[in-house]
Design an enzyme around this catalytic site. Sequence first.
Site, short mmCIF file in Angstrom:
data_model
loop_
_atom_site.label_atom_id
_atom_site.label_comp_id
_atom_site.label_asym_id
_atom_site.label_seq_id
_atom_site.Cartn_x
_atom_site.Cartn_y
_atom_site.Cartn_z
N LYS A 1 0.82 -1.22 0.00
CA LYS A 1 0.00 0.00 0.00
C LYS A 1 0.85 1.27 0.00
O LYS A 1 0.55 2.22 -0.71
CB LYS A 1 -0.93 0.03 1.22
CG LYS A 1 -2.03 -0.99 1.22
CD LYS A 1 -2.99 -0.76 2.36
CE LYS A 1 -2.35 -0.82 3.72
NZ LYS A 1 -1.81 -2.15 4.06
N LYS B 1 -2.27 9.65 6.82
CA LYS B 1 -2.27 8.32 7.45
C LYS B 1 -3.12 8.44 8.71
O LYS B 1 -2.66 9.00 9.73
CB LYS B 1 -0.84 7.90 7.79
CG LYS B 1 -0.73 6.48 8.35
CD LYS B 1 -0.80 5.44 7.25
CE LYS B 1 -0.56 4.04 7.80
NZ LYS B 1 -0.57 3.01 6.75
#
Length: 249
Positions: A19, A41
């Site tokens: 990812k 994030k």
Amino acid sequence: MSGIDGVLFVTGTGTEVGKTVATAAVAALALAAGRTVAVLKPGQTGVGPDEAGDVDEVCRLAGPVHRVELARYPEPLAPDTAARRSGLPTVGPKRVAETVVELAEQYDLVLVEGAGGLLVRYDEEGHTLADMALATAELGLRPAVLLVAAAGLGTLNVTALSAEALRARRLDLAGVVVGCWPAEPDLASCCNLADLPASAGAPLLGVLPEGITGSPETPFQHSARISLAPALGGTWDAAAFTAGHRIDF
């Protein structure tokens, strides 16, 4: 070469499928096209207070992206579990969505990289990355989701389940990227090139080769360009790549 603007959530069919590298590849091509990029994030796990996290790795590979990390937990566990064990607060959909909206007002592309897979829990209520994308949509944006998948045996089932979960929530699956294509692909990997789009109900948008981050002779941006499809800003041709790895029975 079109590329992508707006908000893109990057999730995977599991952990360690690539990812962060996929996020960096998309970011690198957006930067090369003159777009401004922010990387968010929501929950970073398995990293100490002074260690580099995933957003730092994206910046190292892609270039000067704006980095935002909302929560960090030291143990490499699901965010909810890691938060409980560390005694640190969780992060929920509302905070993530509000942060995405703020970033989208300032940057052409906002990339939101999840932890683990799509339905990994982030808080006590069981909210997931999918809930964060839904909360973002409720604030007026139209987020898409990029699914990063493994290459080999076992990937079709988890790809299909992830795609089904997105459809059930009416979230847009932009496509699938193979996060780590082996130097010597086996039979299952080669067959999966044709089968992944069918399992996902969405196009295959790239194949990132094994070792893409570790070759000083080849700039990462160049590797990203030849490994991602035009929809993500690259030149990779899914039909040609799949035909080149066809195995006749």
